[in-house]
Design a protein around this motif. Structure first.
Motif, PDB file in Angstrom:
ATOM      1  N   THR A 113       0.835  -1.210   0.000  1.00  0.00           N
ATOM      2  CA  THR A 113       0.000   0.000   0.000  1.00  0.00           C
ATOM      3  C   THR A 113       0.865   1.253   0.000  1.00  0.00           C
ATOM      4  OG1 THR A 113      -0.191  -0.135   2.434  1.00  0.00           O
ATOM      5  CG2 THR A 113      -1.979  -1.101   1.113  1.00  0.00           C
ATOM      6  N   LEU A 114       1.986   1.208   0.709  1.00  0.00           N
ATOM      7  CA  LEU A 114       2.931   2.329   0.695  1.00  0.00           C
ATOM      8  C   LEU A 114       3.472   2.545  -0.720  1.00  0.00           C
ATOM      9  CD1 LEU A 114       4.766   4.442   2.049  1.00  0.00           C
ATOM     10  CD2 LEU A 114       6.355   2.594   2.595  1.00  0.00           C
ATOM     11  N   ALA A 115       3.815   1.457  -1.402  1.00  0.00           N
ATOM     12  CA  ALA A 115       4.356   1.562  -2.759  1.00  0.00           C
ATOM     13  C   ALA A 115       3.347   2.185  -3.719  1.00  0.00           C
ATOM     14  CB  ALA A 115       4.766   0.173  -3.257  1.00  0.00           C
ATOM     15  N   PHE A 116       2.096   1.725  -3.657  1.00  0.00           N
ATOM     16  CA  PHE A 116       1.068   2.291  -4.533  1.00  0.00           C
ATOM     17  C   PHE A 116       0.797   3.757  -4.197  1.00  0.00           C
ATOM     18  CE2 PHE A 116      -0.124  -2.183  -5.451  1.00  0.00           C
ATOM     19  CZ  PHE A 116      -0.157  -2.097  -6.840  1.00  0.00           C
ATOM     20  N   GLY A 117       0.862   4.096  -2.921  1.00  0.00           N
ATOM     21  CA  GLY A 117       0.694   5.487  -2.522  1.00  0.00           C
ATOM     22  C   GLY A 117       1.775   6.387  -3.090  1.00  0.00           C
ATOM     23  N   MET A 118       3.009   5.905  -3.093  1.00  0.00           N
ATOM     24  CA  MET A 118       4.118   6.687  -3.634  1.00  0.00           C
ATOM     25  C   MET A 118       4.036   6.787  -5.157  1.00  0.00           C
ATOM     26  SD  MET A 118       5.506   7.788  -1.014  1.00  0.00           S
ATOM     27  CE  MET A 118       6.831   8.657  -1.837  1.00  0.00           C
ATOM     28  N   ILE A 119       3.557   5.738  -5.806  1.00  0.00           N
ATOM     29  CA  ILE A 119       3.352   5.796  -7.257  1.00  0.00           C
ATOM     30  C   ILE A 119       2.315   6.869  -7.594  1.00  0.00           C
ATOM     31  CG2 ILE A 119       2.398   4.529  -9.240  1.00  0.00           C
ATOM     32  CD1 ILE A 119       3.636   1.987  -8.005  1.00  0.00           C
ATOM     33  N   PHE A 120       1.241   6.912  -6.837  1.00  0.00           N
ATOM     34  CA  PHE A 120       0.201   7.913  -7.075  1.00  0.00           C
ATOM     35  C   PHE A 120       0.734   9.317  -6.802  1.00  0.00           C
ATOM     36  CE2 PHE A 120      -3.538  10.425  -5.802  1.00  0.00           C
ATOM     37  CZ  PHE A 120      -4.334  10.241  -6.920  1.00  0.00           C
ATOM     38  N   HIS A 121       1.548   9.456  -5.764  1.00  0.00           N
ATOM     39  CA  HIS A 121       2.162  10.747  -5.448  1.00  0.00           C
ATOM     40  C   HIS A 121       3.014  11.226  -6.623  1.00  0.00           C
ATOM     41  CE1 HIS A 121       5.325  13.291  -3.442  1.00  0.00           C
ATOM     42  NE2 HIS A 121       4.230  13.836  -2.967  1.00  0.00           N
ATOM     43  N   SER A 122       3.774  10.327  -7.239  1.00  0.00           N
ATOM     44  CA  SER A 122       4.583  10.672  -8.411  1.00  0.00           C
ATOM     45  C   SER A 122       3.707  11.033  -9.597  1.00  0.00           C
ATOM     46  CB  SER A 122       5.494   9.495  -8.778  1.00  0.00           C
ATOM     47  OG  SER A 122       6.367   9.183  -7.724  1.00  0.00           O
ATOM     48  N   PHE A 123       2.594  10.324  -9.752  1.00  0.00           N
ATOM     49  CA  PHE A 123       1.646  10.613 -10.833  1.00  0.00           C
ATOM     50  C   PHE A 123       1.137  12.050 -10.734  1.00  0.00           C
ATOM     51  CE2 PHE A 123      -2.849  10.998 -11.939  1.00  0.00           C
ATOM     52  CZ  PHE A 123      -2.857  10.618 -13.275  1.00  0.00           C
ATOM     53  N   LEU A 124       0.837  12.496  -9.534  1.00  0.00           N
ATOM     54  CA  LEU A 124       0.325  13.858  -9.346  1.00  0.00           C
ATOM     55  C   LEU A 124       1.359  14.903  -9.742  1.00  0.00           C
ATOM     56  CD1 LEU A 124      -1.552  13.508  -5.922  1.00  0.00           C
ATOM     57  CD2 LEU A 124      -2.523  13.477  -8.220  1.00  0.00           C
ATOM     58  N   PHE A 125       2.629  14.593  -9.583  1.00  0.00           N
ATOM     59  CA  PHE A 125       3.692  15.522  -9.973  1.00  0.00           C
ATOM     60  C   PHE A 125       3.921  15.525 -11.488  1.00  0.00           C
ATOM     61  CE2 PHE A 125       4.955  15.665  -5.518  1.00  0.00           C
ATOM     62  CZ  PHE A 125       5.389  16.965  -5.394  1.00  0.00           C
ATOM     63  N   LYS A 126       3.856  14.352 -12.114  1.00  0.00           N
ATOM     64  CA  LYS A 126       4.255  14.222 -13.510  1.00  0.00           C
ATOM     65  C   LYS A 126       3.188  14.693 -14.494  1.00  0.00           C
ATOM     66  CE  LYS A 126       8.229  12.423 -12.436  1.00  0.00           C
ATOM     67  NZ  LYS A 126       9.467  13.220 -12.625  1.00  0.00           N
ATOM     68  N   PHE A 127       1.911  14.414 -14.201  1.00  0.00           N
ATOM     69  CA  PHE A 127       0.843  14.751 -15.143  1.00  0.00           C
ATOM     70  C   PHE A 127       0.316  16.159 -14.847  1.00  0.00           C
ATOM     71  CE2 PHE A 127       1.288  10.260 -15.429  1.00  0.00           C
ATOM     72  CZ  PHE A 127       0.954   9.934 -16.737  1.00  0.00           C
ATOM     73  N   TYR A 128       1.148  17.125 -15.246  1.00  0.00           N
ATOM     74  CA  TYR A 128       0.909  18.523 -14.883  1.00  0.00           C
ATOM     75  C   TYR A 128      -0.409  19.046 -15.461  1.00  0.00           C
ATOM     76  CZ  TYR A 128       1.683  23.521 -14.313  1.00  0.00           C
ATOM     77  OH  TYR A 128       1.544  24.834 -13.976  1.00  0.00           O
ATOM     78  N   ASP A 129      -0.706  18.714 -16.713  1.00  0.00           N
ATOM     79  CA  ASP A 129      -1.902  19.259 -17.359  1.00  0.00           C
ATOM     80  C   ASP A 129      -3.185  18.881 -16.631  1.00  0.00           C
ATOM     81  OD1 ASP A 129      -0.362  20.447 -19.292  1.00  0.00           O
ATOM     82  OD2 ASP A 129      -0.532  18.778 -20.713  1.00  0.00           O
ATOM     83  N   LEU A 130      -3.180  17.706 -16.019  1.00  0.00           N
ATOM     84  CA  LEU A 130      -4.376  17.243 -15.306  1.00  0.00           C
ATOM     85  C   LEU A 130      -4.364  17.646 -13.843  1.00  0.00           C
ATOM     86  CD1 LEU A 130      -6.984  15.515 -15.287  1.00  0.00           C
ATOM     87  CD2 LEU A 130      -5.536  13.537 -14.742  1.00  0.00           C
ATOM     88  N   THR A 131      -3.202  17.515 -13.200  1.00  0.00           N
ATOM     89  CA  THR A 131      -3.129  17.673 -11.745  1.00  0.00           C
ATOM     90  C   THR A 131      -2.521  18.987 -11.271  1.00  0.00           C
ATOM     91  OG1 THR A 131      -0.934  16.638 -11.599  1.00  0.00           O
ATOM     92  CG2 THR A 131      -2.858  15.172 -11.547  1.00  0.00           C
ATOM     93  N   GLY A 132      -1.915  19.756 -12.188  1.00  0.00           N
ATOM     94  CA  GLY A 132      -1.287  21.003 -11.782  1.00  0.00           C
ATOM     95  C   GLY A 132       0.110  20.837 -11.223  1.00  0.00           C
ATOM     96  N   GLY A 133       0.648  19.607 -11.273  1.00  0.00           N
ATOM     97  CA  GLY A 133       2.002  19.383 -10.779  1.00  0.00           C
ATOM     98  C   GLY A 133       2.150  19.681  -9.306  1.00  0.00           C
ATOM     99  N   GLU A 134       3.323  20.202  -8.933  1.00  0.00           N
ATOM    100  CA  GLU A 134       3.573  20.451  -7.513  1.00  0.00           C
ATOM    101  C   GLU A 134       2.752  21.617  -6.976  1.00  0.00           C
ATOM    102  OE1 GLU A 134       7.366  22.140  -6.051  1.00  0.00           O
ATOM    103  OE2 GLU A 134       7.860  22.373  -8.157  1.00  0.00           O
ATOM    104  N   SER A 135       2.210  22.456  -7.854  1.00  0.00           N
ATOM    105  CA  SER A 135       1.368  23.583  -7.413  1.00  0.00           C
ATOM    106  C   SER A 135      -0.036  23.142  -7.032  1.00  0.00           C
ATOM    107  CB  SER A 135       1.287  24.643  -8.519  1.00  0.00           C
ATOM    108  OG  SER A 135       2.571  25.126  -8.843  1.00  0.00           O
ATOM    109  N   GLY A 136      -0.448  21.976  -7.538  1.00  0.00           N
ATOM    110  CA  GLY A 136      -1.793  21.502  -7.242  1.00  0.00           C
ATOM    111  C   GLY A 136      -2.846  22.260  -8.032  1.00  0.00           C
TER     112      GLY A 136
END
Length: 315
Positions: A113-136
């Motif tokens: 579960t920790l691994a999947f959580g970290m994968i999702f955290h990376s996804f939020l950073f990488k897919f900027y157009d959808l998630t806004g990157g590190e700015s949110g």
């Protein structure tokens, strides 16, 4: 009877009108309710099911980003729709990763579960157009039951209609969880926690019971995440970081693990203690850690366990 009295006391505190609580404490209670809803779900998995997850902040982030993307990017302002999409998205993700994670019930489950959580955290950073990157993404003010409330300020919206709306959602989610944990399903989940082999020998599908609990816990976290995003006005990648999952676990233990009211007591105690220390000392992190360590050492069953123990001794 005890549960009914405890519920009445907690409800009377939460349902106090904003004019009594004041604007500041009313806005503080909304995140408390949001975390209480999310922790009701995690408590089902961890407290009643014995499965320690370090990735449930991911599901809160799913709820937060569902509200943000729908409201800000797609123009869907209905909070009912946002909650529904958040629950469906979180439940679907949990249903997929649960097929792998729930093959294990020990530390390997926690690590997965920790691994999947970290994968999702990376996804939020990488897919900027959808998630806004590190700015949110900023979260637009939602409509409630078709009403927009555009004529009032954001603060007035939060301490007024949104506060009562969130309280109603909390009561509904709490009532559902109370039914779940007292049902045959809840009893089977606790039996699997206490003795997996014997429970399976009695004909209970242990994997199925845990799988359903995992999905339900994710749905509860998504609802809490969506409410939290509206209250703070943003969905941020750090909401899915593993330290947030650690905080959630700690709050449950603080309130009382495997007790229906534990998440509420823990969330209320943690937030109010943190707020009081931050207002009075610059060394609030040290004081917070010391205070919480003392509570855990002298009240291993949590605050709720300490209170019930005192009442039983007195009786």
């Amino acid at each position: 009877m005890k549960n009914a009295i405890a519920f009445a006391l907690i409800l009377s505190g939460l349902a106090a009108p904003p004019s009594v609580l004041g604007m500041y404490y009313t806005t503080l209670i909304i995140p408390i309710i949001a975390y209480s809803i999310a922790l009701l779900g995690l408590n089902l998995l961890f407290g009643y099911g014995g499965l320690l997850s370090f990735g449930h902040a991911m599901f809160m982030a799913v709820g937060a980003y569902a509200s943000a993307v729908l409201g800000t990017k797609l123009g869907v302002r209905s909070f009912e729709v946002q909650l529904l999409v958040a629950m469906l998205a979180s439940g679907t993700i949990a249903a997929l990763i649960g097929l792998l994670c729930l093959r294990y019930a020990t530390i390997f489950f926690s690590m997965l579960t920790l691994a999947f959580g970290m994968i999702f955290h990376s996804f939020l950073f990488k897919f900027y157009d959808l998630t806004g990157g590190e700015s949110g993404i900023s979260v637009a003010r939602p409509s409630l039951f078709g009403m927009n409330f555009t004529s009032i300020s954001k603060t007035a919206f939060l301490v007024g209609p949104f506060y009562w709306y969130v309280l109603g959602v909390f009561l509904a989610m709490f009532a559902i969880m109370a039914v779940i944990v007292s049902s045959p399903f809840g009893l089977a989940l606790k039996a699997a926690r206490d003795n997996e082999r014997k429970t399976a020998f009695l004909g209970v599908g242990v994997f199925k019971v845990r799988y359903v609990a995992f999905v339900l816990s994710a749905v509860y976290c998504a609802v809490g995440g969506a409410i939290l995003a509206v209250s703070i006005g943003a969905a941020d990648p750090e909401q899915s970081f593993w330290t947030q999952s650690g905080n959630m676990i700690f709050i449950i233990i603080l309130g009382g693990l495997g007790q229906l009211f534990g998440p509420i007591v823990g969330s209320l105690s943690f937030t109010l203690l943190q707020d009081a220390l931050m207002a009075n000392t610059q060394y609030w992190r040290f004081a917070m850690g010391a205070a919480l360590a003392l509570i855990i050492i002298f009240a291993p069953r949590g605050i709720l366990g300490l209170i019930t123990g005192l009442f039983e001794r007195k009786r």
